[in-house]
Design a protein around this motif. Structure first.
Motif, PDB file in Angstrom:
ATOM      1  N   CYS A 118      -8.899  10.438 -36.892  1.00 50.41           N
ATOM      2  CA  CYS A 118     -10.180  10.865 -37.504  1.00 50.41           C
ATOM      3  C   CYS A 118     -10.335  12.392 -37.410  1.00 50.41           C
ATOM      4  O   CYS A 118      -9.672  13.055 -36.605  1.00 50.41           O
ATOM      5  CB  CYS A 118     -11.357  10.182 -36.797  1.00 50.41           C
ATOM      6  SG  CYS A 118     -11.404   8.389 -36.980  1.00 50.41           S
ATOM      7  N   GLN A 170     -21.311   8.151 -37.663  1.00 50.36           N
ATOM      8  CA  GLN A 170     -20.451   8.099 -38.845  1.00 50.36           C
ATOM      9  C   GLN A 170     -19.212   8.945 -38.579  1.00 50.36           C
ATOM     10  O   GLN A 170     -19.284  10.059 -38.058  1.00 50.36           O
ATOM     11  CB  GLN A 170     -21.194   8.614 -40.072  1.00 50.36           C
ATOM     12  CG  GLN A 170     -20.428   8.457 -41.369  1.00 50.36           C
ATOM     13  CD  GLN A 170     -21.277   8.817 -42.577  1.00 50.36           C
ATOM     14  OE1 GLN A 170     -22.507   8.865 -42.477  1.00 50.36           O
ATOM     15  NE2 GLN A 170     -20.625   9.070 -43.699  1.00 50.36           N
ATOM     16  N   THR A 222     -15.200  10.183 -40.178  1.00 53.84           N
ATOM     17  CA  THR A 222     -14.380  10.382 -41.379  1.00 53.84           C
ATOM     18  C   THR A 222     -12.929  10.411 -40.948  1.00 53.84           C
ATOM     19  O   THR A 222     -12.515  11.225 -40.110  1.00 53.84           O
ATOM     20  CB  THR A 222     -14.729  11.704 -42.086  1.00 53.84           C
ATOM     21  OG1 THR A 222     -16.126  11.701 -42.425  1.00 53.84           O
ATOM     22  CG2 THR A 222     -13.904  11.890 -43.338  1.00 53.84           C
ATOM     23  N   GLU A 255     -11.448   8.273 -45.637  1.00 55.32           N
ATOM     24  CA  GLU A 255     -12.258   7.068 -45.563  1.00 55.32           C
ATOM     25  C   GLU A 255     -13.434   7.293 -44.615  1.00 55.32           C
ATOM     26  O   GLU A 255     -13.285   7.840 -43.521  1.00 55.32           O
ATOM     27  CB  GLU A 255     -11.427   5.888 -45.078  1.00 55.32           C
ATOM     28  CG  GLU A 255     -12.208   4.585 -45.006  1.00 55.32           C
ATOM     29  CD  GLU A 255     -11.367   3.458 -44.424  1.00 55.32           C
ATOM     30  OE1 GLU A 255     -11.869   2.323 -44.377  1.00 55.32           O
ATOM     31  OE2 GLU A 255     -10.208   3.716 -44.011  1.00 55.32           O
ATOM     32  N   GLN A 256     -14.636   6.852 -45.096  1.00 59.49           N
ATOM     33  CA  GLN A 256     -15.845   6.963 -44.292  1.00 59.49           C
ATOM     34  C   GLN A 256     -16.045   5.676 -43.499  1.00 59.49           C
ATOM     35  O   GLN A 256     -15.972   4.565 -44.041  1.00 59.49           O
ATOM     36  CB  GLN A 256     -17.046   7.218 -45.198  1.00 59.49           C
ATOM     37  CG  GLN A 256     -17.003   8.511 -45.983  1.00 59.49           C
ATOM     38  CD  GLN A 256     -17.137   9.738 -45.073  1.00 59.49           C
ATOM     39  OE1 GLN A 256     -17.915   9.714 -44.118  1.00 59.49           O
ATOM     40  NE2 GLN A 256     -16.410  10.774 -45.399  1.00 59.49           N
ATOM     41  N   ARG A 264     -18.465   3.682 -40.368  1.00 62.63           N
ATOM     42  CA  ARG A 264     -19.641   3.651 -39.510  1.00 62.63           C
ATOM     43  C   ARG A 264     -19.215   2.994 -38.191  1.00 62.63           C
ATOM     44  O   ARG A 264     -18.780   1.845 -38.163  1.00 62.63           O
ATOM     45  CB  ARG A 264     -20.777   2.864 -40.137  1.00 62.63           C
ATOM     46  CG  ARG A 264     -22.015   2.785 -39.197  1.00 62.63           C
ATOM     47  CD  ARG A 264     -23.148   1.957 -39.772  1.00 62.63           C
ATOM     48  NE  ARG A 264     -23.752   2.589 -40.925  1.00 62.63           N
ATOM     49  CZ  ARG A 264     -23.665   2.156 -42.173  1.00 62.63           C
ATOM     50  NH1 ARG A 264     -22.982   1.047 -42.416  1.00 62.63           N
ATOM     51  NH2 ARG A 264     -24.240   2.780 -43.181  1.00 62.63           N
ATOM     52  N   GLU A 307     -19.983   7.142 -50.303  1.00 65.44           N
ATOM     53  CA  GLU A 307     -19.186   8.297 -49.895  1.00 65.44           C
ATOM     54  C   GLU A 307     -19.474   9.481 -50.826  1.00 65.44           C
ATOM     55  O   GLU A 307     -19.417  10.633 -50.417  1.00 65.44           O
ATOM     56  CB  GLU A 307     -17.712   7.931 -49.929  1.00 65.44           C
ATOM     57  CG  GLU A 307     -17.321   6.871 -48.889  1.00 65.44           C
ATOM     58  CD  GLU A 307     -15.853   6.553 -48.972  1.00 65.44           C
ATOM     59  OE1 GLU A 307     -15.164   7.213 -49.776  1.00 65.44           O
ATOM     60  OE2 GLU A 307     -15.386   5.654 -48.246  1.00 65.44           O
ATOM     61  N   PRO A 338     -21.783  14.003 -44.744  1.00 64.40           N
ATOM     62  CA  PRO A 338     -21.202  13.604 -43.431  1.00 64.40           C
ATOM     63  C   PRO A 338     -22.181  13.913 -42.302  1.00 64.40           C
ATOM     64  O   PRO A 338     -22.741  14.989 -42.257  1.00 64.40           O
ATOM     65  CB  PRO A 338     -19.909  14.430 -43.332  1.00 64.40           C
ATOM     66  CG  PRO A 338     -19.587  14.792 -44.732  1.00 64.40           C
ATOM     67  CD  PRO A 338     -20.870  14.937 -45.463  1.00 64.40           C
ATOM     68  N   ASN A 370     -22.127  13.255 -38.082  1.00 68.34           N
ATOM     69  CA  ASN A 370     -21.438  12.719 -36.904  1.00 68.34           C
ATOM     70  C   ASN A 370     -22.381  12.558 -35.709  1.00 68.34           C
ATOM     71  O   ASN A 370     -21.926  12.320 -34.599  1.00 68.34           O
ATOM     72  CB  ASN A 370     -20.273  13.627 -36.516  1.00 68.34           C
ATOM     73  CG  ASN A 370     -19.181  13.602 -37.562  1.00 68.34           C
ATOM     74  OD1 ASN A 370     -19.002  12.573 -38.226  1.00 68.34           O
ATOM     75  ND2 ASN A 370     -18.455  14.699 -37.729  1.00 68.34           N
TER      76      ASN A 370
END
Length: 505
Positions: free
Chosen positions: A434, A459, A461, A466-467, A469, A492, A497, A499
């Motif tokens: 990630c 969240q 990435t 690819e996103q 959760r 998406e 985004p 985090n």
């Protein structure tokens, strides 16, 4: 005239001397005059019940150098083995005895007023017999001393049970039990009808002392029986202690739900408990008869209380391997019976080559394990149907559960891993796949903390774009569930985004 007077005086003196000599000869005979001119004799002269003179060889008979002053009791004790009919009192009339034990031996008693001549005569059997007797004299004295001073009671009786001989230990035994030496025997034994050796265990109660145990060995001899009494107090006490210990163990084993069968070194059943009867359905009389190992398993097979082997003949031959394994404490099997029960059979070594088999009914445990395994398989199959990747970590941070989506998403198989996968290992893999995010340290701390916790989500990435959760939720027993959900493509494109951690409900 003077000559006649001198002659008369000389004749009177001579007569007086002869009279005095005759009186002295009568009252005090010399030892040389006690010797018989024919067959050799041993002579004792008693006066007023005591020995006043004797022949020279009498000292050898009584094994003492001075016999003067000896009474009738001492003389009788020495002569009694050869002449058992000697009276207890000094004879007052002429008597004659022939020895039933010593050939050609005779004894005369000739009383005369306060005097008594006791003459022992034994016809010589020849030079060879005399030489052999002289050579065995030392051995006789040695054996006599050993038997007389032996620590165990020794005594001899005739065929009618009358006492013939005894040692000092027998005297002490009689004194301690209040018995007279010449009376009844302090040890009550029954001689066998046949002249064979017999061993008898008896108990006596000395006055003011604890109970004693003796083992009396009775052996037949030429003229009766010889008895050897050995103290076995320590042996009896050890046997009683062992019996009490076995009784205690038996009472303990009687309440155990596990069946116990103990076989001795000869493979005979020596101990079992009631649980064995309930589990094997073997008759009590059969088990009480102490069957051997093969008969025991044969009856279990007939009762269908053991799995039917493919080849029973070869299985019986392998029983010796089973016993060897049990003696080495490495025999353990699980039997699935036709009735649906499940038994666990364990072999344990015991001292002196014995072996014990423990039979335990684990049907409920097996059923519970199977039900639990079935529920786990059902839960696993249900979660494998989810598209979300799910992983569960224990309170110690060890990965304990994951579904198929997790293994596919993160390219890992925890079941085939050599070592346990921890939350530290898992977050490293996630972090490498990630883009940078500040949640990894918080995630590790959340999994390993023991205080009350509240779920949260963030969240992520992936480097592929690819996103995801990430939802972190505490579950039972301090475990933590981590769930990764793929976000839709349209989300998406519009979402920014983020985090940051967000609390869940």
């Amino acid at each position: 005239m003077e000559d006649l007077l001198i002659l008369a005086i000389g004749a009177g003196a001579a007569a007086a001397f002869m009279a005095a000599a005759l009186i002295l000869f009568t009252l005090c005979p010399r030892r040389s005059q006690l010797q018989h001119s024919g067959t050799p004799e041993t002579v004792l002269l008693f006066r007023n019940g005591e020995v006043v003179d004797f022949t020279q060889d009498a000292a050898v008979l009584f094994d003492r150098t001075v016999l003067t002053g000896m009474g009738w009791d001492e003389v009788r004790e020495t002569l009694l083995p050869g002449f058992p009919d000697l009276p207890e009192e000094l004879p007052d009339r002429p008597l004659h005895w022939r020895s039933p034990h010593v050939g050609n031996a005779e004894l005369w008693a000739d009383p005369a007023g306060s005097r008594l001549h006791l003459r022992l005569q034994c016809t010589p059997d020849g030079a060879a017999t005399l030489f052999r007797a002289r050579c065995q004299s030392d051995e006789y004295h040695r054996l006599s001393e050993m038997s007389r001073n032996a620590p165990d009671a020794l005594w001899q009786t005739d065929d009618d049970g009358q006492l013939i001989w005894y040692n000092e230990a027998y005297e002490h035994l009689c004194a301690s039990t209040g018995h007279e030496i010449d009376g009844t025997c302090p040890v009550d034994i029954e001689l066998p009808s046949k002249r064979v050796e017999r061993s008898t265990r008896i108990s006596i109660k000395p006055e003011g002392q604890p109970q004693r145990w003796l083992e009396v060995v009775s052996r037949p001899v030429e003229h009766g029986w010889v008895h050897y009494a050995t103290s076995i107090d320590s042996l009896v006490n050890a046997e009683m202690a062992q019996r009490n210990f076995v009784q205690t163990l038996t009472k303990t084993f009687a309440h155990l739900p596990i069946g116990l069968a103990v076989f001795d070194r000869d493979r005979q059943l020596v101990l079992f408990n009631p649980a064995l009867v309930d589990l094997t359905h073997l008759p009590v009389d059969f088990l009480s008869a102490k069957p051997n190992l093969l008969s025991f398993f044969d009856h279990m097979r007939e009762n269908r209380m053991m799995p039917e082997p493919k080849n029973y003949a070869s299985w019986r031959d392998k029983l010796y391997d089973v016993v060897s394994a049990a003696r080495e404490d490495r025999y353990c099997e699980t039997w699935n019976l036709p009735s649906g029960l499940t038994y666990k059979i364990t072999g344990r070594p015991h001292p002196d080559g014995a072996v014990a088999f423990l039979i335990e009914d684990i049907s409920a445990e097996i059923s519970l394990t199977r039900r639990f395994r079935s529920e786990l398989e059902l839960t696993q199959s249900v979660l494998d149907c989810f598209d979300d990747a799910v992983a569960v970590f224990s309170r110690l941070g060890v990965l304990t559960f994951s579904n198929a989506a997790y293994r596919a998403q993160w390219k890992c198989d925890p079941d085939s891993a050599f070592a346990e996968i921890t939350i530290v290992d898992a977050t490293k893999e996630w972090q490498q796949d990630c883009q940078p995010s500040p949640i990894w340290a918080d995630l590790r701390e959340f999994v390993l903390t023991l205080r009350d916790r509240q779920g949260w989500e963030a969240q992520l990435t992936r480097k592929s774009g690819e996103q995801l959760r990430c939802m972190v939720q505490p579950v039972a027993a301090g475990a933590t569930l981590v769930r990764f959900t793929s976000l839709p493509v349209q989300a998406e494109e519009t979402a920014q985004p983020d985090n940051r951690r967000k609390a869940v409900g």
